[in-house]
Design an enzyme around this catalytic site. Sequence first.
Site, short mmCIF file in Angstrom:
data_model
loop_
_atom_site.label_atom_id
_atom_site.label_comp_id
_atom_site.label_asym_id
_atom_site.label_seq_id
_atom_site.Cartn_x
_atom_site.Cartn_y
_atom_site.Cartn_z
N ARG A 86 0.86 -1.19 0.00
CA ARG A 86 0.00 0.00 0.00
C ARG A 86 0.90 1.24 0.00
NH1 ARG A 86 -2.67 3.09 4.72
NH2 ARG A 86 -3.93 4.55 3.54
N HIS A 130 -2.94 10.90 0.56
CA HIS A 130 -2.43 10.70 1.92
C HIS A 130 -1.81 12.03 2.37
CE1 HIS A 130 -1.02 7.34 4.83
NE2 HIS A 130 -0.76 8.49 5.43
N GLU A 175 -7.49 8.45 6.02
CA GLU A 175 -7.79 9.13 7.28
C GLU A 175 -8.27 10.58 7.09
OE1 GLU A 175 -4.56 8.79 10.04
OE2 GLU A 175 -4.64 6.61 10.07
N ASN A 304 -7.58 1.83 9.84
CA ASN A 304 -6.30 2.02 10.51
C ASN A 304 -6.56 2.05 12.01
OD1 ASN A 304 -5.28 2.37 7.97
ND2 ASN A 304 -4.75 4.53 8.21
N TYR A 306 -4.58 1.96 15.92
CA TYR A 306 -3.34 1.97 16.70
C TYR A 306 -3.55 1.78 18.21
CZ TYR A 306 -0.87 3.40 12.51
OH TYR A 306 -0.33 3.41 11.25
N GLU A 380 -3.58 -0.07 8.09
CA GLU A 380 -2.42 0.31 8.91
C GLU A 380 -2.59 -0.23 10.31
OE1 GLU A 380 -1.48 4.52 9.18
OE2 GLU A 380 -1.84 4.78 7.04
#
Length: 484
Positions: A86, A130, A175, A304, A306, A380
């Site tokens: 990606r 991005h 995002e 994504n 985290y 991600e």
Amino acid sequence: MSAAPLSPAEAGYHFPPGFLWGTATAAYQIEGAASADGRGPSIWDTFSRRPGAVWNGDTGDIACDHYHRVDEDLELMTRLGVRSYRFSVAWPRIQPDGRGPANQRGLDFYRRLVEGLRARDIEPTLTLYHWDLPQALEDQGGWTARDTAERFADYVAVVSRALGADVARWITLNEPWCSAWLGYGSGRHAPGVADIGRAAAATHHLLLGHGRAVEVLRAAVPSAPVGITLNLGVHRPGTPDPLDVAAARRADGNLNRLFLEPIFHGRYPEDMLQHYRDDEPGFSVVRDGDLDQIAAPLDFLGVNYYFPDTIMDAGRSHEARVAGYGVPLGEQFPDLRVLSLETPGSDTTSMGWEVDASGLTELLVRIKSEYTDLPILITENGAAFDDYVDPNGRVLDHERETYLHEHLVAVHDALDAGVRVIGYFVWSLLDNFEWSLGYSRRFGIVWVDFPTGARLPKASYDWYADVIARNAVDKMGDLGEGPR
Ligand code: FCB
């Protein structure tokens, strides 16, 4: 007598056949070559030169110099064994001023990358945006201007016509919450504007740009899967107090529902429209028909993830300390009146992000039950730690292996719960420019020596190669060498 069957935790966790193992990067964070071959300036070129905006005054001028080292990086991917890569295309390489005819030399770079991937049997997963908006468009209002959504659609038409035949799947935006709320709300990211009303307008224009991009892609590459990548989270109230429950709901509204509801239900959440009703221009920029466009059907959702968030009401910092949370991490947006808290005794990464993989399972299960049963790609997931090259010339980043391991088990738990997760991309292939934190945080499974550009695979690279080769992660506690 036959032995009792092993539980997954004992036998290891196997992923479905064809699971899409990958790794991810983004143009501004790795490419460098900021003025090569006709590339125009982006908002990150401008922002990173603003005094105090980025740690150490770092910029993406050189970064990992991926633009010139693309063959070496393709080799790293081949040895890793990933099935997909990606990456993002830098809009200012394609249209240096954000509009008009394509810059052929910019397209040539991505053509070379995409063909290099195909030659190695690695599927190109292409993110169209991005965060590196051409500065010329920012000068005309950036994402607060409706016209930027149209300019984005034109750019998507150029890229899809040029690379359409070789790209395996398309991601419109990465995002959009960060683009809108860090870019125009808190000002911590480019273009560095701090204005809630403009952040809300940017949210809508980004989503509109996404919807327009889907339309363009459907016409240009009818059989290619199209999706969007959202940064989503779980917001756990710090106590059962109704004030904290309501605060967690507001944080969820801003990060998750403001994006998931328009994309999957064709409307903005009523409580958020109320919350932002006095902010100008805010959601007054929404026009008839926009939400239909934004809710265009997709083929997959990119997620994504985290870390999870523990939230209390902003007026309750005393209660937060009494409840053992220590000093609150602070309020990102004063209007939301939420405190972000750190669970006592929890492990954190060098970003200060709490490590808790259960949040990923919880999030995935919620997406399926409340929003969509589309296939999900984890586009991600990863962690920054204080890595170093040891005297033997190795980077033994076992904390990162543990982090990735726990999160892959969490993905497996979601699969068991019936969520259709079809792939997983480690953030990131390379240490790189971590936005306002510059080169101070290392997320790579490959170490980059920034002064020379030399690459050195970390222990986690070998570990991940092994996971991919076996299509499985080991049981917990069986993670290879070294202390943990
Ligand atoms: C995400 C970004 C990515 C990277 C990671 C750590 O928010 O999409 O570019 O910076 O965080």
